[in-house]
Design an enzyme around this catalytic site. Structure first.
Site, mmCIF file in Angstrom:
data_model
loop_
_atom_site.group_PDB
_atom_site.id
_atom_site.type_symbol
_atom_site.label_atom_id
_atom_site.label_comp_id
_atom_site.label_asym_id
_atom_site.label_seq_id
_atom_site.Cartn_x
_atom_site.Cartn_y
_atom_site.Cartn_z
ATOM 1 N N SER A 70 0.848 -1.189 0.000
ATOM 2 C CA SER A 70 0.000 0.000 0.000
ATOM 3 C C SER A 70 0.883 1.238 0.000
ATOM 4 O O SER A 70 1.977 1.231 0.572
ATOM 5 C CB SER A 70 -0.880 0.030 1.256
ATOM 6 O OG SER A 70 -1.564 1.261 1.347
ATOM 7 N N TYR A 80 -1.672 -0.593 10.321
ATOM 8 C CA TYR A 80 -1.832 -1.130 8.958
ATOM 9 C C TYR A 80 -0.678 -0.663 8.068
ATOM 10 O O TYR A 80 -0.064 -1.458 7.346
ATOM 11 C CB TYR A 80 -3.175 -0.653 8.403
ATOM 12 C CG TYR A 80 -3.377 -0.852 6.924
ATOM 13 C CD1 TYR A 80 -3.758 -2.085 6.411
ATOM 14 C CD2 TYR A 80 -3.195 0.212 6.023
ATOM 15 C CE1 TYR A 80 -3.958 -2.265 5.045
ATOM 16 C CE2 TYR A 80 -3.398 0.043 4.669
ATOM 17 C CZ TYR A 80 -3.779 -1.193 4.185
ATOM 18 O OH TYR A 80 -3.966 -1.368 2.834
HETATM 19 P P1 NAP Z 1 -11.311 -6.004 0.587
HETATM 20 O O1 NAP Z 1 -12.233 -5.561 -0.514
HETATM 21 O O2 NAP Z 1 -11.649 -5.681 2.012
HETATM 22 O O3 NAP Z 1 -11.094 -7.603 0.434
HETATM 23 C C1 NAP Z 1 -10.275 -8.248 1.355
HETATM 24 C C2 NAP Z 1 -10.044 -9.658 0.882
HETATM 25 O O4 NAP Z 1 -9.119 -10.284 1.791
HETATM 26 C C3 NAP Z 1 -11.304 -10.500 0.893
HETATM 27 O O5 NAP Z 1 -11.222 -11.397 -0.180
HETATM 28 C C4 NAP Z 1 -11.215 -11.232 2.233
HETATM 29 O O6 NAP Z 1 -11.909 -12.479 2.250
HETATM 30 C C5 NAP Z 1 -9.724 -11.469 2.320
HETATM 31 N N1 NAP Z 1 -9.223 -11.693 3.673
HETATM 32 C C6 NAP Z 1 -9.301 -10.885 4.751
HETATM 33 N N2 NAP Z 1 -8.701 -11.438 5.814
HETATM 34 C C7 NAP Z 1 -8.253 -12.655 5.406
HETATM 35 C C8 NAP Z 1 -7.572 -13.722 6.033
HETATM 36 N N3 NAP Z 1 -7.219 -13.651 7.330
HETATM 37 N N4 NAP Z 1 -7.281 -14.808 5.312
HETATM 38 C C9 NAP Z 1 -7.621 -14.904 4.005
HETATM 39 N N5 NAP Z 1 -8.258 -13.918 3.344
HETATM 40 C C10 NAP Z 1 -8.573 -12.817 4.040
HETATM 41 O O7 NAP Z 1 -9.841 -5.462 0.382
HETATM 42 P P2 NAP Z 1 -9.120 -4.737 -0.870
HETATM 43 O O8 NAP Z 1 -9.347 -3.294 -0.723
HETATM 44 O O9 NAP Z 1 -9.409 -5.442 -2.135
HETATM 45 O O10 NAP Z 1 -7.594 -5.001 -0.448
HETATM 46 C C11 NAP Z 1 -6.794 -6.025 -1.007
HETATM 47 C C12 NAP Z 1 -5.347 -5.705 -0.675
HETATM 48 O O11 NAP Z 1 -5.033 -4.430 -1.228
HETATM 49 C C13 NAP Z 1 -5.070 -5.617 0.825
HETATM 50 O O12 NAP Z 1 -3.819 -6.195 1.123
HETATM 51 C C14 NAP Z 1 -5.035 -4.121 1.073
HETATM 52 O O13 NAP Z 1 -4.236 -3.794 2.182
HETATM 53 C C15 NAP Z 1 -4.456 -3.625 -0.233
HETATM 54 N N6 NAP Z 1 -4.756 -2.209 -0.481
HETATM 55 C C16 NAP Z 1 -6.024 -1.768 -0.664
HETATM 56 C C17 NAP Z 1 -6.242 -0.405 -0.888
HETATM 57 C C18 NAP Z 1 -7.609 0.172 -1.091
HETATM 58 O O14 NAP Z 1 -7.737 1.410 -1.158
HETATM 59 N N7 NAP Z 1 -8.654 -0.616 -1.195
HETATM 60 C C19 NAP Z 1 -5.159 0.478 -0.915
HETATM 61 C C20 NAP Z 1 -3.881 -0.017 -0.733
HETATM 62 C C21 NAP Z 1 -3.690 -1.357 -0.526
HETATM 63 P P3 NAP Z 1 -13.512 -12.563 2.563
HETATM 64 O O15 NAP Z 1 -14.210 -12.094 1.293
HETATM 65 O O16 NAP Z 1 -13.750 -14.014 2.836
HETATM 66 O O17 NAP Z 1 -13.783 -11.671 3.719
#
Ligand code: NAP
Length: 248
Positions: free
Chosen positions: A143, A157
């Site tokens: 991130s 985080y």
């Molecule tokens: P999201 O929409 O909240 O989805 C999270 C995903 O991770 C879901 O598939 C969830 O599974 C899974 N998950 C959560 N805890 C888990 C665990 N303990 N074991 C296995 N799977 C788990 O998140 P996102 O925004 O797509 O983020 C994905 C990645 O991008 C993350 O690493 C996040 O830090 C990074 N990121 C996101 C942003 C942003 O703005 N969105 C920015 C920078 C970085 P379930 O569906 O079963 O709950």
């Protein structure tokens, strides 16, 4: 034979977009999820409708026994892994460091850091020629928070993503001689469900005027960067990071 990719947290958000793009590019895809079997099955169904191959695998990546089971399932059902996306990640309610307790810190670090280490370990144990593998590639979804620190929101985080970046640098040097490339993508502010976990579902729209490109990013824009790192064009790229953060 299709190449095999495992995407942790592939049921929603960025992980789901990577899974769909990877399937379109010919990968057989393992879609890991934690709790949302319905969401994971929907991604599998969409991929299968498009003629691709995918399976959903439940596992909490912070739990070593569950990671071992997930990789065994992948071995048995899709074959030896070629590509790992360490994407599963969590954040918790926005607060200052002075209010964070140890339970919260351990939850965030266990999923975002320990989970990535365990999955990377299992992938290397299958990709390295020493273990009978043929090389491969790993992409860690970090991130922009690792650079920016997320003050007043979730420094825990941000720190977990700093640790993930260090894993990318160190592991990339460790396994490069074995034909395994390790890189990172640092998304900025992307439209997904994650912001609701922090208590602010509308966070992207609140912040967008301060982003140089003046908008939030899409999951497809992140998936494109992730998939480039797996492509032949990225064959000489390891220990590198792509910022997908609208210029922030
Ligand atoms: P999201 O929409 O909240 O989805 C999270 C995903 O991770 C879901 O598939 C969830 O599974 C899974 N998950 C959560 N805890 C888990 C665990 N303990 N074991 C296995 N799977 C788990 O998140 P996102 O925004 O797509 O983020 C994905 C990645 O991008 C993350 O690493 C996040 O830090 C990074 N990121 C996101 C942003 C942003 O703005 N969105 C920015 C920078 C970085 P379930 O569906 O079963 O709950």
């Amino acid at each position: 034979m299709s190449k095999v990719m495992l995407i942790t947290g592939g049921s929603r958000g960025i992980g789901a977009a990577v899974a769909k793009l990877a399937a379109r590019r010919g990968y057989a895809v393992g879609i890991n999820y934690h709790a949302r079997a319905d969401a994971a099955q929907a991604v599998v169904a969409e991929i299968e409708r498009g003629g691709g191959s995918a399976i959903a695998i439940q596992a909490d990546v912070s739990q070593e026994d569950q990671v071992l089971r997930m990789f065994r399932t992948l071995d048995e059902r899709l074959g030896r892994i070629d590509a790992l996306v360490n994407n599963a990640g969590i954040l918790e309610k926005q607060m200052r460091v002075e209010d964070m307790n140890a339970e919260r810190l351990l939850r965030v670090l266990s999923t975002n850091v320990v989970g990535a280490f365990l999955c990377a370990r299992e992938a290397v144990r299958r990709m390295a020629p020493r273990h009978g593998g043929q090389g491969g590639a790993i992409v860690n979804v970090s991130s922009a928070a690792a650079r920016l620190g997320s003050p007043n929101e979730y420094v825990d985080y941000a720190a977990s993503k700093g640790a993930l970046d260090t894993l990318t640098i160190g592991l990339s040097k460790e396994v490069a001689p074995e034909g395994i490339r390790v890189n990172g993508v640092r998304p900025g502010t992307i439209y997904t469900d994650m912001h609701a976990s922090g208590g602010e579902p509308g966070r992207v729209d609140r912040l967008k005027s301060a982003i140089p490109l003046r908008r939030g990013g899409t999951v497809e824009e992140v998936a494109g960067a992730v998939m480039w790192l797996f492509s032949e064009e990225a064959g000489y790229t390891s220990g590198s990071f792509i910022e997908v953060s609208g210029g922030s």
